[in-house]
Design an enzyme around this catalytic site. Structure first.
Site, PDB file in Angstrom:
ATOM      1  N   CYS A  68     -85.191  90.896  32.052  1.00 53.70           N
ATOM      2  CA  CYS A  68     -86.373  90.555  31.747  1.00 53.70           C
ATOM      3  C   CYS A  68     -86.824  89.427  31.987  1.00 53.70           C
ATOM      4  O   CYS A  68     -86.380  88.182  31.489  1.00 53.70           O
ATOM      5  CB  CYS A  68     -86.784  91.052  30.186  1.00 53.70           C
ATOM      6  SG  CYS A  68     -88.552  91.021  29.870  1.00 53.70           S
ATOM      7  N   ASN A  73     -80.861  95.475  29.333  1.00 58.04           N
ATOM      8  CA  ASN A  73     -81.748  94.461  29.988  1.00 58.04           C
ATOM      9  C   ASN A  73     -81.574  93.250  29.900  1.00 58.04           C
ATOM     10  O   ASN A  73     -82.025  92.504  29.009  1.00 58.04           O
ATOM     11  CB  ASN A  73     -83.142  94.869  29.254  1.00 58.04           C
ATOM     12  CG  ASN A  73     -84.460  94.121  29.849  1.00 58.04           C
ATOM     13  OD1 ASN A  73     -84.234  93.533  30.948  1.00 58.04           O
ATOM     14  ND2 ASN A  73     -85.601  94.501  29.484  1.00 58.04           N
ATOM     15  N   THR A  95     -94.478 101.648  38.899  1.00 53.68           N
ATOM     16  CA  THR A  95     -95.841 101.157  39.202  1.00 53.68           C
ATOM     17  C   THR A  95     -96.677 102.478  39.851  1.00 53.68           C
ATOM     18  O   THR A  95     -97.827 102.380  39.716  1.00 53.68           O
ATOM     19  CB  THR A  95     -95.906  99.843  40.015  1.00 53.68           C
ATOM     20  OG1 THR A  95     -94.953  99.015  39.483  1.00 53.68           O
ATOM     21  CG2 THR A  95     -97.053  99.660  40.431  1.00 53.68           C
TER      22      THR A  95
END
Lengths: 310, 325
Positions: free
Chosen positions: B140, B137, B279
């Site tokens: 972020c 990651n 989402t």
């Protein structure tokens, strides 16, 4: 800082290969038919929804995560006010606060709403304390009604509900037939549903509504607690739901009287299953501060953990 | 309730990603599904409906994350600023991974850090675990140090990937930020540094303002925008990264606003070998079997026997030069 932020630190049979499936399949997605959708003053509405799986499992403090409409696809968490497992319905009281609840208000009788529930750790009354004090403010009233419903048939339990609102109450208040010693004269307005259940209630507002106490819920609660004999006061446990400032005042009152207090919190929420950590509240633990998820670690918390001593 | 997939359906949906067999091209995205078990609370949800689950972003030491509010709905999207709340890599490996059922799906760790050394250490800890792959990651947007600060600089991105590469032989998937000028150049550098695959894209930085309080709604002031609002941006980024990847055989998890099977197919045609669902789970926790079914239906209608045949099948238009007559 605790080293165990996600998941919840308490050992849970719900996790782990050994008990992996205990937590699985405990929440239900239902296409719930709107049985009734009743408007009240100030943008408040009561929804009755046919949701038998949720109704069968809901507990006071549980909530549903509800789709309001396609234009606002994020769900909204709403407390359950009543649940009838026999007939499969739940009641939800909500107030239009933004675009999501505004869409919800347009939904009609006979339409279906997509629900997830029942979600959350419910209230857990101490059976040794026979005088529960239920304090609800505004749209924090529903969990108190649910708690009263589950308490009203329990022998030896004598709850008192103090409900406050700064907009007209979403029910027609009536003069109470139940006398409560120690309250100021003229404070007689009660919630009819609770009255029917034989549970004493009193209403507070600073708007000058007839029969209501002119002040905050905590002022009236203090008057009642002051009037109790010491041994009776030791039987009190406080349960509260409402605006953050109200909960903080309730927690301070409970601390002052050395009473246990459980509060139900709300926070903006995305998943409602513990997956996103979007809805956290900072609490105090013996190991230091921790961020707990309102959805599955709450929404009910020990007030002492949420509101630390000033 | 989902209908179990037939063996024919499963054969059509199965794919390979960085050497891993995925039962379906769907990947549940890091940060949306906790540490792999949370969504199984929902009756009808199954990790078997997805090819892989990316676990919550993990750092070396525990992190409390950002103050509330952490999430907020915006038009066809949402902002989040969780701030990498996690219990630390050691806890994840020692206490969480043993509780996951690796027969149901593949589990991918998501590693983050404030320094290159921290990325190395966290990757090393996951290397010595049953985790199937590791997502780096570097994108972020919600932490002060590391994260997107590495991801928006190709030199730093490459250094992080190199460090993680030294720490593990497991598949490494680099999650790219859309908040940078040239995502393709960054992808090139990450391939040179040893990444095995990409996740494209992470969230876009955004803000919402409470006009009554005159404060940002999000406690961290800014957050990452996700959801259907970012889908066209994500699609273009996948297309751009695919142009770099295809010569190297480097696969992409395409992600950003996928809600329907049609959305997923757009990403696959643009070059994604797998597609991320985030989402959309918040909208509908039972969305994955619906997307799987929609993909199967599409493949059947088009006489395509395996999803991999569709990857990168985009036929670009060739606009004619402007006419002056």
């Amino acid at each position: 800082m605790t080293s165990d932020l996600i998941p919840s630190p308490q050992p849970s049979p719900a996790r782990g290969r050994g008990g992996l499936h205990a937590q699985r399949n405990t929440l239900f997605v239902e296409q719930a038919e709107i049985i009734s959708h009743q408007p009240h003053a100030a943008g408040q509405y009561t929804l009755r929804l046919l949701a038998p799986q949720i109704a069968a499992r809901a507990q006071p403090g549980s909530f549903v995560h509800l789709s309001c409409g396609a234009e606002r696809p994020m769900r909204r968490p709403l407390s359950i006010m009543r649940a009838d497992p026999d007939h499969g319905w739940i009641d939800i009281l909500y107030k239009v606060m933004g675009s999501g609840t505004a869409l919800l208000a347009q939904r009609q009788h006979g339409e279906h709403l997509d629900l997830i529930g029942p979600i959350g750790r419910p209230f857990s009354p101490d059976p040794q304390r026979s005088r529960p004090l239920l304090i609800g403010g505004g749209v924090g009233i529903p969990p108190m009604v649910f708690l009263a419903d589950r308490m009203h048939l329990q022998p030896g339990i004598t709850p008192l509900a103090i409900l406050g609102s700064e907009v007209p109450f979403p029910f027609a208040a009536q003069p109470s037939r139940i006398i409560i010693p120690g309250l100021p004269a003229g404070v007689i307005a009660a919630m009819p549903l609770l009255e029917d259940w034989g549970i004493p209630s009193r209403l507070t507002s600073r708007q000058g509504y007839a029969g209501c106490f002119d002040g905050y819920v905590t002022d009236l609660a203090r008057a009642w607690l002051d009037g109790l004999p010491a041994e009776a006061r030791d039987e009190v446990e406080v349960f509260a739901c409402g605006p953050h400032a109200m909960l903080e005042a309730v927690a301070a009152l409970a601390r002052e009287f050395s009473l246990p207090c459980q509060v139900s919190l709300e926070e903006f929420m995305a998943c409602a299953v513990g997956g996103c950590a979007g809805c956290v509240v900072e609490i105090t633990t013996p190991d230091g501060p921790a961020m707990k998820r309102v959805c599955v670690d709450g929404p009910v918390f020990d007030a002492r953990q949420v509101f630390s001593t000033p | 309730m989902s209908v179990p997939m037939s063996s024919d359906d499963r054969q059509m949906l199965a794919t390979r990603f960085c050497g891993m067999h995925l039962d379906t091209p769907l990947v549940l995205l890091s940060g949306c599904v906790g540490f792999g078990e949370e969504y199984t609370r929902i009756n009808g949800f199954s990790n078997r409906d997805v090819g892989a689950v990316c676990l919550k972003g993990t750092t070396l030491a525990p992190r409390l994350g950002n103050p509330p509010h952490r999430v907020y709905e915006t038009p066809m999207g949402m902002l989040n600023a969780i701030g990498l709340q996690n219990p630390g890599a050691r806890h994840v490996v020692d206490s969480i991974l043993p509780e996951l059922d690796f027969t149901e799906t593949r589990f991918i760790a998501n590693v983050s850090g404030s320094t290159v050394e921290e990325y190395f250490e966290v990757t090393r800890i996951f290397d010595d675990s049953p985790i199937d792959a590791i997502e780096i990651n570097i994108s972020c947007p919600n932490v002060k140090e590391g994260g997107v600060a590495f991801g928006n600089n190709p030199d730093m991105s490459a250094r992080v990937v190199e460090a993680c590469r030294r720490a593990t032989a497991k598949p490494l998937i680099t999650k790219l930020s859309p908040n940078q000028t040239d995502i393709a150049e960054n992808a090139r550098r990450c391939i040179e540094a040893g990444t095995d695959g990409f996740a494209v894209i992470n969230t876009l930085m955004g803000m919402a303002v409470d006009i009554e309080q005159r404060t940002p709604v999000i406690g961290n002031n800014q957050g990452g925008l996700s959801g259907p609002a970012i889908k066209p941006i994500a699609l273009l980024k996948v297309h751009q990264v695919y142009q770099v990847c295809k010569a190297h055989g480097i696969p992409i998890i395409g992600q950003g606003g996928i809600v329907t099977a049609e959305d997923a197919l757009e990403f696959i045609i643009a070059g994604a070998s797998a597609v991320g669902i985030g989402t959309a789970l918040f909208y509908d926790p039972l969305v994955c079997p619906k997307i799987n079914a929609g993909i199967v239906d599409y493949l059947q209608r088009h006489g395509i026997s395996e999803i991999s045949q569709l990857v990168g099948s985009l036929r670009l238009n060739t606009p004619a030069p402007p006419r002056c007559d």
